[in-house]
Design a protein around this motif. Structure first.
Motif, PDB file in Angstrom:
ATOM      1  N   LEU A 190      39.196  18.602  57.075  1.00 28.59           N
ATOM      2  CA  LEU A 190      39.226  18.208  55.668  1.00 28.59           C
ATOM      3  C   LEU A 190      40.298  18.980  54.903  1.00 28.59           C
ATOM      4  O   LEU A 190      40.991  18.425  54.041  1.00 28.59           O
ATOM      5  N   LEU A 191      40.463  20.240  55.262  1.00 29.57           N
ATOM      6  CA  LEU A 191      41.430  21.073  54.556  1.00 29.57           C
ATOM      7  C   LEU A 191      42.843  20.906  55.096  1.00 29.57           C
ATOM      8  O   LEU A 191      43.807  20.788  54.327  1.00 29.57           O
ATOM      9  N   PHE A 192      42.977  20.875  56.416  1.00 33.05           N
ATOM     10  CA  PHE A 192      44.310  20.992  57.016  1.00 33.05           C
ATOM     11  C   PHE A 192      44.748  19.765  57.808  1.00 33.05           C
ATOM     12  O   PHE A 192      45.790  19.794  58.459  1.00 33.05           O
TER      13      PHE A 192
ATOM     14  N   ALA B  43      30.707  21.338  65.194  1.00 33.41           N
ATOM     15  CA  ALA B  43      31.345  20.102  64.745  1.00 33.41           C
ATOM     16  C   ALA B  43      31.568  20.118  63.232  1.00 33.41           C
ATOM     17  O   ALA B  43      32.608  19.667  62.739  1.00 33.41           O
ATOM     18  N   ALA B  44      30.602  20.647  62.488  1.00 37.29           N
ATOM     19  CA  ALA B  44      30.752  20.732  61.033  1.00 37.29           C
ATOM     20  C   ALA B  44      31.889  21.674  60.658  1.00 37.29           C
ATOM     21  O   ALA B  44      32.637  21.410  59.699  1.00 37.29           O
ATOM     22  N   ALA B  45      32.045  22.762  61.403  1.00 39.65           N
ATOM     23  CA  ALA B  45      33.147  23.687  61.134  1.00 39.65           C
ATOM     24  C   ALA B  45      34.497  23.016  61.390  1.00 39.65           C
ATOM     25  O   ALA B  45      35.454  23.179  60.615  1.00 39.65           O
ATOM     26  N   ILE B  46      34.583  22.236  62.468  1.00 40.64           N
ATOM     27  CA  ILE B  46      35.826  21.518  62.762  1.00 40.64           C
ATOM     28  C   ILE B  46      36.093  20.459  61.689  1.00 40.64           C
ATOM     29  O   ILE B  46      37.244  20.246  61.285  1.00 40.64           O
ATOM     30  N   PHE B  47      35.041  19.810  61.218  1.00 42.26           N
ATOM     31  CA  PHE B  47      35.210  18.826  60.145  1.00 42.26           C
ATOM     32  C   PHE B  47      35.754  19.492  58.880  1.00 42.26           C
ATOM     33  O   PHE B  47      36.659  18.950  58.222  1.00 42.26           O
ATOM     34  N   THR B  48      35.237  20.664  58.548  1.00 41.91           N
ATOM     35  CA  THR B  48      35.719  21.381  57.361  1.00 41.91           C
ATOM     36  C   THR B  48      37.193  21.744  57.501  1.00 41.91           C
ATOM     37  O   THR B  48      37.985  21.577  56.566  1.00 41.91           O
ATOM     38  N   ALA B  49      37.569  22.232  58.679  1.00 41.48           N
ATOM     39  CA  ALA B  49      38.979  22.573  58.916  1.00 41.48           C
ATOM     40  C   ALA B  49      39.856  21.327  58.833  1.00 41.48           C
ATOM     41  O   ALA B  49      40.967  21.362  58.289  1.00 41.48           O
TER      42      ALA B  49
ATOM     43  N   GLY C  69      44.311  15.536  54.995  1.00 42.54           N
ATOM     44  CA  GLY C  69      43.748  16.813  54.583  1.00 42.54           C
ATOM     45  C   GLY C  69      44.150  17.197  53.160  1.00 42.54           C
ATOM     46  O   GLY C  69      45.196  16.780  52.656  1.00 42.54           O
ATOM     47  N   LEU C  70      43.310  17.978  52.511  1.00 45.56           N
ATOM     48  CA  LEU C  70      43.572  18.369  51.122  1.00 45.56           C
ATOM     49  C   LEU C  70      44.851  19.193  50.993  1.00 45.56           C
ATOM     50  O   LEU C  70      45.638  18.988  50.090  1.00 45.56           O
ATOM     51  N   VAL C  71      45.040  20.133  51.910  1.00 42.75           N
ATOM     52  CA  VAL C  71      46.236  20.952  51.866  1.00 42.75           C
ATOM     53  C   VAL C  71      47.475  20.123  52.150  1.00 42.75           C
ATOM     54  O   VAL C  71      48.509  20.231  51.453  1.00 42.75           O
ATOM     55  N   ALA C  72      47.408  19.257  53.155  1.00 40.68           N
ATOM     56  CA  ALA C  72      48.551  18.400  53.478  1.00 40.68           C
ATOM     57  C   ALA C  72      48.886  17.472  52.323  1.00 40.68           C
ATOM     58  O   ALA C  72      50.062  17.191  52.043  1.00 40.68           O
ATOM     59  N   GLY C  73      47.844  16.993  51.620  1.00 39.38           N
ATOM     60  CA  GLY C  73      48.081  16.125  50.488  1.00 39.38           C
ATOM     61  C   GLY C  73      48.831  16.833  49.367  1.00 39.38           C
ATOM     62  O   GLY C  73      49.728  16.264  48.736  1.00 39.38           O
TER      63      GLY C  73
END
Length: 298
Positions: free
Chosen positions: A285-287, A277-283, A292-296
């Protein structure tokens, strides 16, 4: 690595035995229920309530163990211990709601106070349990730290029924919960019972947390209610979509974590689920498409 991937694919294809398949599917159903239940708690900024309820189950479990030992029942009986956990969870919710209405206390302080008091009382009762000669605390280990390996088909069906029930409850009051979450002032002016809706969300989360105890334990159970909705929030700004994505992330995390636990025999199921779940949350957060940071940046 090749051997690991081969074993993982075999497990994911339900080719690792009936018991493993039951654990994976039951865990996925619980993850679905937890993700959906925690969505509006997150949107209302009340996720700490789930944490308080989870910690409050510790004195309930210990008290049930002590009472069972005193009256001559089997202290390690899971149903008896789960009953104690459920009663403690309900009492903690009632205490949070009552204290939160006091002008000089507030919801955050009430939640933190119940969490601290419940956990402290639980540790004190656990110390008392350790002095007993009947069963000692061996019967508590499963509920405290989680162990899904022994899940029975009936328990998996119960998890599936819980997921359906949670989704039905949320679906019936989705518009009202959305109004309260995104515009509480508007909800008040239109006459919506904001306090009752908040209590409903807290109650659903409490039921899911208690149900998650045998799989994830009283500490990691909170992660099943918190992480999937937090990850789903990066993908959409629509409440209904966030609920659906959170349920899907919860189910995928639990299913994949149980599969990894089956392949890595020394890895408990609860921590494996939380790590996925933490890995999915990280993905997310990014995408994540919405936040998401990248989308932003794009």
């Amino acid at each position: 690595m090749d051997r690991f991937l081969a074993d993982l694919l075999r497990v994911l294809a339900f080719d690792a035995g009936f018991n493993t398949s039951v654990v994976m599917l039951g865990s996925a159903a619980l993850g679905c229920a937890a993700g959906a239940a925690g969505t509006f708690a997150m949107l209302r900024g009340r996720t700490l309530v789930s944490d308080a309820v989870a910690h409050a189950t510790l004195p309930g479990i210990a008290a049930a163990f002590l009472v069972a030992a005193l009256i001559g029942r089997q202290p390690r009986e899971a149903g008896w211990l789960m009953g104690g956990a459920g009663i403690a969870a309900f009492l903690s919710l009632a205490a949070i709601e009552w204290l939160g209405r006091k002008p000089k206390v507030g919801p955050d302080t009430a939640t933190a106070a119940v969490l601290a008091c419940g956990f402290g009382l639980g540790l004190a009762l656990m110390s008392l349990v350790q002095t007993l000669t009947v069963g000692r605390q061996a019967g508590l280990e499963t509920l405290l730290f989680g162990s899904a390996a022994g899940m029975l088909p009936g328990e998996a069906y119960a998890m599936a029924a819980l997921a359906v029930l949670v989704l039905l409850v949320i679906g019936m009051v989705l518009k009202e919960l959305s109004a309260v979450a995104f515009d509480p002032d508007f909800a008040v002016t239109t006459g919506l019972p904001v306090a009752r809706l908040d209590a409903l969300v807290a109650l659903v989360c409490a039921v899911v947390v208690v149900a998650a105890l045998p799989i994830a334990g009283f500490v990691l159970a909170v992660a099943l209610v918190v992480i999937p909705p937090a990850a789903a929030r990066f993908w959409s700004d629509r409440a209904g979509v966030v609920v659906s994505v959170a349920a899907a992330i919860g189910a995928a995390s639990a299913f994949s974590g149980a599969a990894l636990s089956a392949v890595l025999s020394d890895t408990p199921t609860g921590p494996a689920i939380v790590l996925v779940a933490a890995a999915i949350f990280t993905a997310s957060l990014l995408f994540g498409r919405a936040r998401g940071l990248v989308a932003g940046r794009v």
